[in-house]
Design an enzyme around this catalytic site. Structure first.
Site, mmCIF file in Angstrom:
data_model
loop_
_atom_site.group_PDB
_atom_site.id
_atom_site.type_symbol
_atom_site.label_atom_id
_atom_site.label_comp_id
_atom_site.label_asym_id
_atom_site.label_seq_id
_atom_site.Cartn_x
_atom_site.Cartn_y
_atom_site.Cartn_z
ATOM 1 N N HIS A 67 0.827 -1.218 0.000
ATOM 2 C CA HIS A 67 0.000 0.000 0.000
ATOM 3 C C HIS A 67 0.854 1.258 0.000
ATOM 4 O O HIS A 67 1.892 1.328 0.663
ATOM 5 C CB HIS A 67 -1.009 -0.016 1.147
ATOM 6 C CG HIS A 67 -0.468 0.237 2.517
ATOM 7 N ND1 HIS A 67 -0.294 1.505 3.023
ATOM 8 C CD2 HIS A 67 -0.112 -0.608 3.517
ATOM 9 C CE1 HIS A 67 0.155 1.432 4.263
ATOM 10 N NE2 HIS A 67 0.279 0.155 4.588
ATOM 11 N N ASP A 176 5.921 3.429 6.382
ATOM 12 C CA ASP A 176 4.746 2.564 6.363
ATOM 13 C C ASP A 176 3.747 3.199 5.397
ATOM 14 O O ASP A 176 3.075 4.165 5.745
ATOM 15 C CB ASP A 176 4.158 2.461 7.776
ATOM 16 C CG ASP A 176 2.853 1.696 7.844
ATOM 17 O OD1 ASP A 176 2.474 1.082 6.834
ATOM 18 O OD2 ASP A 176 2.202 1.737 8.901
ATOM 19 N N GLU A 208 -5.209 1.642 2.475
ATOM 20 C CA GLU A 208 -5.022 0.549 3.439
ATOM 21 C C GLU A 208 -5.229 1.032 4.851
ATOM 22 O O GLU A 208 -5.821 0.334 5.680
ATOM 23 C CB GLU A 208 -3.615 -0.056 3.280
ATOM 24 C CG GLU A 208 -3.388 -1.335 4.056
ATOM 25 C CD GLU A 208 -2.838 -1.113 5.477
ATOM 26 O OE1 GLU A 208 -2.708 -2.105 6.220
ATOM 27 O OE2 GLU A 208 -2.534 0.059 5.822
ATOM 28 N N GLU A 209 -4.761 2.236 5.137
ATOM 29 C CA GLU A 209 -4.792 2.742 6.504
ATOM 30 C C GLU A 209 -6.208 3.047 6.998
ATOM 31 O O GLU A 209 -6.417 3.228 8.196
ATOM 32 C CB GLU A 209 -3.928 4.004 6.621
ATOM 33 C CG GLU A 209 -2.446 3.792 6.344
ATOM 34 C CD GLU A 209 -1.733 3.021 7.435
ATOM 35 O OE1 GLU A 209 -2.383 2.617 8.420
ATOM 36 O OE2 GLU A 209 -0.512 2.818 7.305
ATOM 37 N N ASP A 231 4.243 -5.543 3.663
ATOM 38 C CA ASP A 231 3.953 -4.444 4.583
ATOM 39 C C ASP A 231 5.124 -4.302 5.546
ATOM 40 O O ASP A 231 6.170 -4.927 5.367
ATOM 41 C CB ASP A 231 2.641 -4.710 5.337
ATOM 42 C CG ASP A 231 1.888 -3.430 5.680
ATOM 43 O OD1 ASP A 231 2.537 -2.470 6.142
ATOM 44 O OD2 ASP A 231 0.663 -3.393 5.504
ATOM 45 N N HIS A 315 3.822 4.692 12.614
ATOM 46 C CA HIS A 315 2.773 5.728 12.646
ATOM 47 C C HIS A 315 3.252 6.996 13.350
ATOM 48 O O HIS A 315 2.514 7.635 14.092
ATOM 49 C CB HIS A 315 1.490 5.192 13.268
ATOM 50 C CG HIS A 315 0.717 4.313 12.332
ATOM 51 N ND1 HIS A 315 -0.643 4.100 12.455
ATOM 52 C CD2 HIS A 315 1.104 3.614 11.240
ATOM 53 C CE1 HIS A 315 -1.043 3.297 11.488
ATOM 54 N NE2 HIS A 315 0.001 2.982 10.739
#
Length: 353
Positions: A67, A176, A208-209, A231, A315
């Site tokens: 992603h 990410d 995706e998130e 990922d 994150h």
């Protein structure tokens, strides 16, 4: 093997929040165009690269999904020239104060996330980290100017520049999951000089998130034979050293759990051992937290595997990966694809696993 670091640095120097991935998609498309035979976008914006295999038609195909969307912020209110915020995806608000950002208004505005003085905050906040709803972005302009340039709903992306740390570790925002996009790119570059019978469907998925949206719709539309989600996972670091974390710089992880087909896991594990690529087995007892959750149940169901790259400070605007882990993940993917025989699917049974 080409150095993937410059491309990865360019990927983590742009925006592309969930639902608004166009800047990242354009950069990836430019990189992939000479590496694939066809390139297109899904109706939701996921990027699809097709690299044809050598087997006769109809050929089996493998979908590799990474992603490209990123977490970030969105403006909810203008207050005396300052901007209140909400999260796009899972943002760790504890580390936001002092973070440089770009406000994507009528024009891009550099700004800084700030927190009000403690005496102006509600008593219940106390000495705890300030919640996101109390943080602000200051772009340095008078309120009247801000009102003409910024609207509620405008995006705010992180603006921390890529940083080379010691040990070939790269730090920055949006690793990410653009580290995995880079790994998929490594695989495509390796396949330029390696024959492969299967078609390869390289997918840089959107959203995706916020719900695995791009992977689910791309898998349904492309209808591959197998799928692999690439990922990031949690690397060992301060306060994170249990069985759910993995060494930085010691290779990718191979997922093991309900989202993962045992035969694919076994094949990837044996291949990594044969190639002397270091890896860890990552136990995923429930939802893998990756696009695999959506890929596995697309259409009538897809045998799916998960390959992950250890990452610290997930994150946050200062995530960190070892570049050699990205390269290793890409090399493993390329070898797996090149080794797929036309009748591989016929060998997949739960009993053998």
């Amino acid at each position: 093997m080409p150095d993937i670091a410059p491309f990865l640095k360019s990927l983590i120097s742009i925006s592309g929040l969930s639902g608004y991935e166009t800047p990242a998609a354009a950069l990836i498309e430019d990189k992939w165009r000479p590496l694939v035979d066809e390139i297109s976008r899904s109706r939701l914006g996921s990027l699809h690269g097709l690299k044809r295999g050598s087997a006769g038609e109809p050929r089996p195909s493998i979908l590799i999904a990474a992603h490209m969307d990123a977490i970030g912020l969105m403006v909810t209110q203008l207050v005396d020239g300052l901007l209140r915020l909400t999260a796009v995806g899972g943002v760790d608000a504890r580390i936001l104060p002092g973070t440089p950002v770009i406000v994507h208004g009528m024009e891009d505005l550099p700004g800084m996330v700030v927190q009000p003085p403690g005496r102006t905050l509600p008593d219940e906040v106390g000495s705890d980290p300030v919640p996101l709803e109390h943080l602000l972005v200051d772009v340095g302009l008078f309120p009247s100017k801000v009102a003409g340039l910024v609207r509620v709903g405008d995006l705010v992306s992180f603006d921390t520049p890529p940083a080379d740390l010691s040990g070939e570790v790269l730090s920055g925002h949006s690793l990410d999951n653009r580290a995995s996009v880079a790994a998929l790119t490594v695989a495509l570059e390796e396949l330029q000089s390696r024959a492969h019978a299967w078609d390869v469907l390289a997918v840089a998925s959107v959203q995706e998130e916020v719900g695995l949206v791009g992977a689910q719709t791309s898998a349904f539309g492309l209808h591959p034979t197998l799928a692999v989600a690439v990922d990031v996972t949690f690397a060992k670091g301060p306060g994170a050293n249990d069985w759910q974390t993995f060494p930085l710089g010691k290779g990718p992880t191979l997922g093991w759990g309900p989202n993962i087909h045992p035969f694919l896991h076994k094949t990837l594990k044996e291949l990594a051992e044969k190639l002397e690529i270091p890896f860890s087995v990552e136990v995923m007892p429930r939802h893998s937290g990756t696009d695999a959750y959506a890929l596995q149940v697309a259409a009538e169901g897809l045998p799916t595997a998960v390959v992950s790259i250890p990452l610290r400070y997930m994150h946050t605007p200062v995530e960190a990966v070892a570049v050699k882990d990205v390269q290793r993940a890409g090399r493993l993917l390329a070898a797996f694809i090149a080794g797929l025989e036309v009748d591989f699917v016929e060998k997949i049974t739960w009993e053998e696993s």
